[in-house]
Enzyme design. Structure first.
Site, PDB file in Angstrom:
ATOM      1  N   ASP A  80       0.724  -1.330  -0.206  1.00  0.00           N
ATOM      2  CA  ASP A  80      -0.087   0.095  -0.180  1.00  0.00           C
ATOM      3  C   ASP A  80       0.885   1.289   0.120  1.00  0.00           C
ATOM      4  O   ASP A  80       2.177   1.235   0.374  1.00  0.00           O
ATOM      5  CB  ASP A  80      -0.812  -0.051   1.198  1.00  0.00           C
ATOM      6  CG  ASP A  80      -0.357   0.194   2.539  1.00  0.00           C
ATOM      7  OD1 ASP A  80       0.896  -0.765   2.658  1.00  0.00           O
ATOM      8  OD2 ASP A  80      -0.802   0.846   3.412  1.00  0.00           O
ATOM      9  N   GLU A 175       0.055  -1.392   5.510  1.00  0.00           N
ATOM     10  CA  GLU A 175       1.007  -0.912   6.445  1.00  0.00           C
ATOM     11  C   GLU A 175       1.056   0.285   6.816  1.00  0.00           C
ATOM     12  O   GLU A 175       1.100   0.857   7.887  1.00  0.00           O
ATOM     13  CB  GLU A 175       2.587  -1.167   5.909  1.00  0.00           C
ATOM     14  CG  GLU A 175       3.542  -1.017   6.946  1.00  0.00           C
ATOM     15  CD  GLU A 175       4.361   0.355   6.837  1.00  0.00           C
ATOM     16  OE1 GLU A 175       5.153   0.533   7.700  1.00  0.00           O
ATOM     17  OE2 GLU A 175       3.793   1.152   6.060  1.00  0.00           O
TER      18      GLU A 175
END
Length: 409
Positions: A80, A175
């Site tokens: 991400d 994350e």
């Protein structure tokens, strides 16, 4: 060089921005787009046991080519991209043989990446630098790390003369919103230890990070026609201003460094009737971290006492803790990474992370996980940049770590 550039650009062209306000896992469906691409690419380069689970975690294996057993190690990066800035339609700019001067990111908007302001730029004179066009972030955090891990695995497959033990790799979702390790199956991963490729400038090697909490302040007011408001209106935005002023004004990100903690107000939404403030609270020392949370709550308590009503509500949730406690008992894993850098002529920069990685949570789940540089700078904004040579060095560090572990008979 062009191969690693092409791979990185292919990844950053896929928007994988996560969403801190969505409790689903992963928090955005578009993270699956890169995950599916990576699965196919890992299979194509020859990795085994390539798996994408129902939570968007990717794991894969590079089998050992030794005739004796050595520890299984891992390398981890996240899919991400930060929600802090625009990540849609990334248009990277490539600056070859950087001349050490200002880089014009966007002439129309007068957005300039200057070494006079971002002094780290000066150390990359003569190198190839990838920047944004001034309208998005770059997504080097952490697609640089993904690029490096995939490239290193491909290199090891293509060079079987390089001896290595079993290597596991993993790519995680979410994350950036603090959930990257929440559903990570450490037992299935099966490594004795791992390294996140999620640091910044070349040479960074980190096994300490912030203790972290997220905090939401909800302030309730009362709207009344302003012409008849005396003694009746309660303006929640003005109370919010008092709350903000009640915290130490110099204990904020832009006024702190090293081991200094902070309170960071990152979101504010307000009307007379209701205002919300969203903070992150950080400190490396656990006692100071706990004191910060108490101090934060006390500001609300003092305001409520002054107002004679519980108009200020605080929610604080711990996010992750300093991995140092879990890594220090196995410091040889840091020593191996440090030795790898030294053998490659890279000066190790061992310091505490002013942030966190999946590795902090994974360390507490039983997978000690120091952090290694991925090469990018100025993450989460339009001034983000990435020296290509730093990516190449990160690939070399991964390969060298694998070699050094293979020598540990």
């Amino acid at each position: 060089m062009q191969t690693i550039i092409n791979r990185f650009i292919k990844y950053i062209k896929i928007d994988t921005q996560s969403d801190p306000n969505n409790p689903e896992f992963p928090s955005t469906k578009k993270q699956w787009d890169l995950a599916h691409l990576l699965v196919e690419e890992l299979k194509e380069i020859g990795l085994e046991e390539v798996e994408l689970d129902n939570n968007c975690y990717i794991m894969a294996t590079l089998p050992s080519n030794l005739d004796y057993k050595v520890p299984t190690i891992g390398f981890i990066s996240h899919i991400d991209t930060s929600p802090d800035f625009n990540a849609t339609n990334i248009n990277p700019q490539i600056h070859k043989n950087y001349d050490g001067k200002d880089i014009i990111l966007n002439a129309e908007k007068n957005i300039i990446l200057s070494p006079n302001y971002f002094e780290d730029l000066k150390q990359y004179k003569g190198q190839t630098i990838i920047t944004t066009d001034g309208t998005t972030l770059l997504s080097a955090d952490d697609k640089a790390g993904i690029t490096e891990i995939v490239t290193a695995m491909e290199y090891l497959i293509q060079h079987p003369e390089i001896k290595h033990g079993k290597i596991r790799i993993a790519f995680t979702p979410d994350e950036e919103v603090g959930k990257g390790a929440h559903l990570f199956d450490v037992e299935k991963f099966g490594a004795e230890w791992a390294y996140t490729m999620d640091g910044s400038q070349i040479g960074e090697l980190e096994y300490e990070n912030f203790n972290a909490a997220g905090a939401k302040v909800t302030i309730n007011g009362k709207i009344v026609h302003p012409g008849y408001a005396k003694g009746k209106m309660i303006n929640s935005m003005l109370i919010a201003n008092e709350f903000i002023s009640g915290l130490p004004k110099n204990e904020i990100p832009q006024e702190t460094s090293g081991y200094e903690g902070f309170f960071h107000l990152h979101t504010l939404n307000g009307e007379v009737e209701k205002t919300t403030l969203e903070y992150i609270i950080r400190d490396h020392d656990m006692n100071k971290f706990n004191n910060r949370k108490e101090q934060f709550q006390q500001v609300a308590n003092d305001l409520n006492k002054k107002l004679g009503s519980d108009l200020v509500l605080v929610e604080i949730k711990d996010q992750y803790y300093n991995m140092r406690e879990k890594v220090e008992p196995v410091m040889h894993i840091v020593d191996i990474a440090e030795e790898a850098m030294k053998q490659l002529g890279i000066k190790p920069l061992i310091k505490a992370i002013r942030g966190g990685t999946d590795g902090s949570q994974l360390s507490y789940k039983g997978l000690p996980c120091p952090n290694i540089f991925a090469g990018g700078h100025n993450f989460h904004g339009k001034y983000e940049y990435l020296p290509v040579e730093s990516m190449e060095k990160a690939v070399a560090v991964i390969v060298k770590i694998a070699e050094l572990v293979a020598e540990r008979k």
